[in-house]
Design an enzyme around this catalytic site. Structure first.
Site, short mmCIF file in Angstrom:
data_model
loop_
_atom_site.label_atom_id
_atom_site.label_comp_id
_atom_site.label_asym_id
_atom_site.label_seq_id
_atom_site.Cartn_x
_atom_site.Cartn_y
_atom_site.Cartn_z
N TYR A 221 -8.15 82.21 -10.13
CA TYR A 221 -8.19 80.80 -10.40
C TYR A 221 -9.08 80.21 -11.33
O TYR A 221 -8.88 79.09 -11.88
CB TYR A 221 -8.19 80.05 -9.10
N GLU B 174 -0.13 75.60 3.50
CA GLU B 174 -0.80 74.40 3.25
C GLU B 174 -0.03 73.27 3.86
O GLU B 174 1.30 73.14 3.49
CB GLU B 174 -1.12 74.51 1.71
N ASP C 255 1.24 69.43 -7.90
CA ASP C 255 0.65 69.49 -6.72
C ASP C 255 -0.93 68.91 -6.65
O ASP C 255 -1.75 69.29 -7.43
CB ASP C 255 0.46 70.93 -5.97
N LYS D 235 0.08 80.80 -5.64
CA LYS D 235 0.87 79.61 -5.29
C LYS D 235 2.32 79.79 -5.59
O LYS D 235 3.20 79.12 -5.09
CB LYS D 235 0.35 78.46 -5.86
N THR E 137 -3.08 69.69 0.68
CA THR E 137 -3.39 70.13 1.99
C THR E 137 -3.95 68.84 2.58
O THR E 137 -4.93 68.34 2.34
CB THR E 137 -4.21 71.29 2.17
N HIS F 226 -10.03 68.18 3.31
CA HIS F 226 -9.76 69.52 2.59
C HIS F 226 -10.57 69.78 1.57
O HIS F 226 -11.11 70.95 1.35
CB HIS F 226 -8.25 69.68 2.24
N GLN G 227 -5.65 84.25 -5.24
CA GLN G 227 -6.22 82.91 -5.53
C GLN G 227 -7.77 83.01 -5.94
O GLN G 227 -7.95 82.61 -7.27
CB GLN G 227 -6.18 81.80 -4.70
N GLU H 294 1.28 69.92 3.88
CA GLU H 294 1.54 69.01 2.76
C GLU H 294 2.67 68.11 3.15
O GLU H 294 3.62 68.31 3.65
CB GLU H 294 1.69 69.31 1.38
MN MN Z 1 -1.22 72.79 -2.26
#
Ligand code: MN
Length: 406
Positions: A235, A190, A117, A244, A340, A124, A231, A192
């Site tokens: 993260y 998100e 990803d 995710k 995103t 974004h 997250q 995408e």
């Molecule tokens: Mn993403």
């Protein structure tokens, strides 16, 4: 035309996207969407009209078909376009070749070995940097030099229509120093798009930016579900993990790069200048209108976002060239998410995090309720289509309902 195609259909004669479907009487196999129908490719193969080993059309994924290469897959698409338009073609007067989409179940179109990803929308990345770091230095110093990405989880990529349960995990409550275990209270979508590779490389090989598009079979819509509270706690320093990997949804029809050809548009100027291996020639962005709707349980859908794939700062060729510049190999069926896709306007932001600006600007639903993130019972629907000079090519939708945590 030997089959009726409703005006304004995503699945016009110009599209011919590939997918895997099943019917009550027959197991998963390859098909193409046309109007409200599916042309059953395994059944077409029985007419002996193809010049390759058609066993690949009876498989429950498209990987082997895609592996035949673009020379063949492009010809299958143009042959189908021709046959559908010829009143006396091999497919004429054979209603058994067509299945109503409403009577079919869609399956994952490919077996995805690896999922990456990216984070390639400047709007974004700027919004997220503004919220979580510093509005004056919203972009990290590397952002305009590297198409930033992370390796995601392929096993939990599922097809549109499958419900998911709200994920649970570690969350750090406000002002607390130790985490608690709970259902995510900040479940987000998100918006995408993803591309699927159609050719493999060996370890140690790189794909040049000039050749990159030749390695891309086609595209799908992608909802990269994200649990923002999980997250936030997990993260640092290695990036997203359990926030995710619980689920990502894709749309079932792969729209080929050939079908998207008429919709190329120039991308944004890239300043500072990128390194030579990321320099590209030609027009590499695509004008694909995107929208997101939220339908609360038993209530009408509210459109919360209008965006466009053309806003991407880094294009797919740059992403693939960068991904392989170190010798990382790729396989047929791999999925690469755009990140995103947000635009400049507040209604073009591709996540609830941005649309409701960290919960400070709740979004009103048609039933009067408000959303800062996604509620149990909500169905999130993403749609995408491109239109130019009377030609329309669409993706259909990727849609999924959120059920309470298990
Ligand atoms: Mn993403």
């Amino acid at each position: 035309m030997i089959i009726n195609i409703p005006e304004n259909s995503d699945f016009s004669i110009h599209n011919i996207p590939f997918g895997i479907f099943s019917t009550a009487d027959r197991s998963p196999r390859a098909g193409v969407a046309i109007g409200e129908h599916i042309l059953d490719l395994a059944a077409v193969a029985e007419l002996d009209v193809f010049d390759f080993n058609t066993a690949v059309l009876e498989k429950d994924t498209l990987n082997d078909f895609i592996s035949l290469g673009k020379t063949i897959t492009k010809r299958v698409r143009t042959n189908i376009q021709h046959w559908l338009q010829q009143e006396d073609s091999a497919l004429a007067d054979k209603p058994e070749l067509f299945v109503m989409q409403s009577e079919a179940s869609m399956h994952m179109p490919v077996s995805i070995g690896d999922y990456t990803d990216f984070y390639s929308s400047i709007e974004h990345a700027t919004n997220v940097g503004t919220m979580f770091r510093d509005p004056k230095n919203a972009l990290m110093p590397n952002w305009k030099h590297i198409p930033v990405g992370y390796h995601g989880r392929a096993s939990s990529i599922i097809v549109s229509g499958e419900s998911i349960h709200r994920p649970k995990g570690q969350v750090l409550p406000k002002d607390a120093t130790t985490p608690v275990f709970q259902a995510s209270a900040r479940l987000d979508f998100e918006l995408e798009m993803g591309f699927i590779t159609g050719k493999s490389t060996a370890v140690g090989e790189s794909i040049s930016i000039q050749d990159a598009e030749d390695y891309i079979f086609g595209m799908v819509l992608l909802n990269d579900w994200s649990a923002r509270d999980i997250q936030k706690w997990e993260y640092v320093p290695l990036g997203p993990f359990l926030a995710k990997n619980f689920a990502s949804h894709i749309s079932p029809w792969i729209v080929t790069l050939e079908a998207l050809e008429p919709f190329r548009v120039s991308g944004p100027d890239q300043e500072p200048k990128v390194l030579p291996y990321l320099e590209y020639e030609g027009i590499k962005n695509y004008d694909i209108k995107l929208e997101v709707g939220i339908a609360p349980d038993g209530s009408e859908e509210e459109t919360v976002c209008h965006s466009n794939f053309k806003y991407m700062y880094w294009n797919m060729a740059q992403q693939l060239a960068h991904h392989t510049v170190n010798g990382c190999n790729i396989n047929v069926g791999d999925l690469y998410g755009s990140g995103t896709i947000s635009g400049k306007d507040e209604n073009s932001y591709g996540s609830m995090l941005e649309l409701a600006w960290m919960g400070t600007k709740p979004i009103k639903m048609k039933d009067g309720s408000e959303r800062k993130f996604i509620n149990d019972g909500d169905t999130v629907i993403m749609r995408g289509s491109a239109e130019k000079d009377g030609i329309k090519v669409g993706f259909g939708e990727v849609s999924a309902k959120v059920l309470p945590a298990k």
